[in-house]
Design a protein around this motif. Sequence first.
Motif, PDB file in Angstrom:
ATOM      1  N   CYS A 319       0.853  -1.182   0.000  1.00 20.87           N
ATOM      2  CA  CYS A 319       0.000   0.000   0.000  1.00 20.87           C
ATOM      3  C   CYS A 319       0.895   1.240   0.000  1.00 20.87           C
ATOM      4  O   CYS A 319       2.082   1.156   0.343  1.00 20.87           O
ATOM      5  CB  CYS A 319      -0.951  -0.011   1.195  1.00 20.87           C
ATOM      6  N   PRO A 320       0.347   2.398  -0.409  1.00 18.37           N
ATOM      7  CA  PRO A 320       1.193   3.585  -0.493  1.00 18.37           C
ATOM      8  C   PRO A 320       1.521   4.184   0.873  1.00 18.37           C
ATOM      9  O   PRO A 320       2.397   5.040   0.986  1.00 18.37           O
ATOM     10  CB  PRO A 320       0.350   4.559  -1.325  1.00 18.37           C
ATOM     11  N   GLY A 321       0.808   3.725   1.906  1.00 22.65           N
ATOM     12  CA  GLY A 321       0.976   4.369   3.211  1.00 22.65           C
ATOM     13  C   GLY A 321       0.164   5.660   3.245  1.00 22.65           C
ATOM     14  O   GLY A 321      -0.206   6.208   2.213  1.00 22.65           O
ATOM     15  N   CYS A 322      -0.167   6.114   4.447  1.00 22.11           N
ATOM     16  CA  CYS A 322      -0.943   7.345   4.582  1.00 22.11           C
ATOM     17  C   CYS A 322      -0.797   7.818   6.028  1.00 22.11           C
ATOM     18  O   CYS A 322       0.109   7.368   6.735  1.00 22.11           O
ATOM     19  CB  CYS A 322      -2.410   7.091   4.232  1.00 22.11           C
ATOM     20  N   ARG A 324      -2.216   6.972   8.537  1.00 23.58           N
ATOM     21  CA  ARG A 324      -2.377   5.916   9.534  1.00 23.58           C
ATOM     22  C   ARG A 324      -1.060   5.202   9.826  1.00 23.58           C
ATOM     23  O   ARG A 324      -0.996   4.370  10.725  1.00 23.58           O
ATOM     24  CB  ARG A 324      -3.379   4.866   9.035  1.00 23.58           C
ATOM     25  N   THR A 325      -0.045   5.460   9.018  1.00 30.89           N
ATOM     26  CA  THR A 325       1.253   4.809   9.259  1.00 30.89           C
ATOM     27  C   THR A 325       2.234   5.872   9.719  1.00 30.89           C
ATOM     28  O   THR A 325       2.571   6.781   8.968  1.00 30.89           O
ATOM     29  CB  THR A 325       1.794   4.166   7.972  1.00 30.89           C
ATOM     30  N   MET A 363       1.381  -4.636   3.790  1.00 28.35           N
ATOM     31  CA  MET A 363       0.385  -3.579   3.967  1.00 28.35           C
ATOM     32  C   MET A 363       0.617  -2.822   5.272  1.00 28.35           C
ATOM     33  O   MET A 363       1.137  -3.373   6.240  1.00 28.35           O
ATOM     34  CB  MET A 363      -1.014  -4.202   3.967  1.00 28.35           C
ATOM     35  N   GLY A 364       0.190  -1.552   5.266  1.00 25.22           N
ATOM     36  CA  GLY A 364       0.556  -0.654   6.358  1.00 25.22           C
ATOM     37  C   GLY A 364      -0.376  -0.600   7.544  1.00 25.22           C
ATOM     38  O   GLY A 364       0.011  -0.112   8.610  1.00 25.22           O
ATOM     39  N   CYS A 365      -1.629  -1.059   7.424  1.00 28.54           N
ATOM     40  CA  CYS A 365      -2.514  -0.983   8.598  1.00 28.54           C
ATOM     41  C   CYS A 365      -3.708  -1.895   8.416  1.00 28.54           C
ATOM     42  O   CYS A 365      -3.850  -2.572   7.396  1.00 28.54           O
ATOM     43  CB  CYS A 365      -2.949   0.458   8.874  1.00 28.54           C
ATOM     44  N   VAL A 367      -6.797  -1.285   7.824  1.00 33.50           N
ATOM     45  CA  VAL A 367      -7.900  -0.923   6.926  1.00 33.50           C
ATOM     46  C   VAL A 367      -7.976  -1.891   5.738  1.00 33.50           C
ATOM     47  O   VAL A 367      -8.990  -2.528   5.489  1.00 33.50           O
ATOM     48  CB  VAL A 367      -7.771   0.541   6.436  1.00 33.50           C
ATOM     49  N   ASN A 368      -6.877  -1.961   4.965  1.00 33.68           N
ATOM     50  CA  ASN A 368      -6.858  -2.874   3.819  1.00 33.68           C
ATOM     51  C   ASN A 368      -5.876  -4.017   4.006  1.00 33.68           C
ATOM     52  O   ASN A 368      -5.779  -4.897   3.150  1.00 33.68           O
ATOM     53  CB  ASN A 368      -6.469  -2.119   2.541  1.00 33.68           C
ATOM     54  N   GLY A 369      -5.109  -3.962   5.090  1.00 27.29           N
ATOM     55  CA  GLY A 369      -4.041  -4.937   5.281  1.00 27.29           C
ATOM     56  C   GLY A 369      -4.494  -6.379   5.262  1.00 27.29           C
ATOM     57  O   GLY A 369      -4.067  -7.166   4.402  1.00 27.29           O
TER      58      GLY A 369
HETATM   59  S1  SF4 Z   1      -3.705  -0.003   4.157  1.00 26.99           S
HETATM   60 FE1  SF4 Z   1      -3.774   1.446   5.858  1.00 26.99          FE
HETATM   61  S2  SF4 Z   1      -1.754   2.459   5.824  1.00 26.99           S
HETATM   62 FE2  SF4 Z   1      -2.002   1.471   3.836  1.00 26.99          FE
HETATM   63  S3  SF4 Z   1      -2.856   3.142   2.572  1.00 26.99           S
HETATM   64 FE3  SF4 Z   1      -4.579   1.917   3.329  1.00 26.99          FE
HETATM   65  S4  SF4 Z   1      -5.256   2.988   5.154  1.00 26.99           S
HETATM   66 FE4  SF4 Z   1      -3.180   3.763   4.690  1.00 26.99          FE
END
Ligand code: SF4
Length: 427
Positions: A319-322, A324-325, A363-365, A367-369
Amino acid sequence: MNPSPSTTANAEAEPFPAGPAARRPTRQVRISWEGKSVAVGGDAPVMVQSMTNTDTADAIATAIQVKELALAGSEVVRITVNTAEAAREVPAIREQLDRMGVDVPLVGDFHYNGHKLLTQYPECAQALSKYRINPGNMGAGKKRDDNFAQMIEVACRHEKPVRIGVNWGSLDQDLLARMMDENGRRARPWDAQSVMRDALVVSAIDNARRAEELGLLGDRIILSCKVSNAQDLIAVYRDISRRCDYPLHLGLTEAGMGSKGIVASTAAMGILLQEGIGDTIRVSLTPEPNGDRAREVVVAQEILQSLGLRAFAPVVVACPGCGRTSSTVFQELAADIQSYLRAQMPVWRLKYPGAENLHVAVMGCVVNGPGESKFADIGISLPGTGEQPVAPVFIDGQRSVTLKGEHIAREFQALVESYVENRYSKR
Ligand code: SF4
């Protein structure tokens, strides 16, 4: 109230198609060396090639770079043959590659003096597996015709295929002038750009037909029409693909540096490949000073793999990160795992056939991880800001283990390694 038709399932409907169009049918050309060969066109997969930027007269430096390009996955490597010193060294480069066990054919790139070099250095003509000929810079009038014929005669004698590669920047000026005159006599003349595109296509096809008249077999000819603008490239290749059945070498010439070169090449070639046009590709990137020449090979592979045309190395979905990371842990893990997987491929290709089809998710969190990780063969969902500092790992869609602590990256890499070993070991 009736639901909108777009939200209901229609029992009669066909699924919306995905994937590239069928490849345009072409002849097949074989590029051979040391009893081996690689195919271009026909039912062969789209082949990746590259070009060195060393001085070919420096045989060691050139052999080393060819090896690097081949190890990165280049299936054919082109070298400049521009001087007597370069031509003299070509057999030594071939021998050096054979000594190092580098299994890749060499193509000679000739301009201006190719007819002389190939005639005066028959060992060079023999050591090369294919000649690239640019009919736009072989002189003018009868001289050009004679020089072209001389190169084709050498190709026939050594039973080598050629690429007739015309370029926007070195288009046959006699042909262009004639076509501009003819255009002036049209009831509704075309704009100059359209005439130039047409001239590129006509030059490539006319020279291919002339090569056949001179005795070169039709299945020893590949064509290219390179331009430096994406829209022109698309238009030219759509046109030439309808007018002949020679295999086509695709590439945006002088694509440029860094992201500009990558994006321009990908945009243009992606559209053509999706339409089934293109039998071999080269991404012409200008390397950064001291940059890695092999990057052009990786980009070419990634274009083909992204379109689902070929698989070269495991895909890492990250994921691109946002917001939340809050840390860079997942970015580092994604980068590390990607370079680790690519570095393993020369060994895995032999040891674990099919490993190039592996899908890994980082994946970074939350939500979609977990969702994205479940779709992958093996995936990890790292903790975002405020989440529990644990990272669940999913294998074949099932939650497997949960990693925590400072060594998540190393432990995840070990899990990937053991997944590959279990799934792809030769039985
Ligand atoms: S998976 Fe989490 S950290 Fe990654 S882009 Fe989506 S919301 Fe942001």
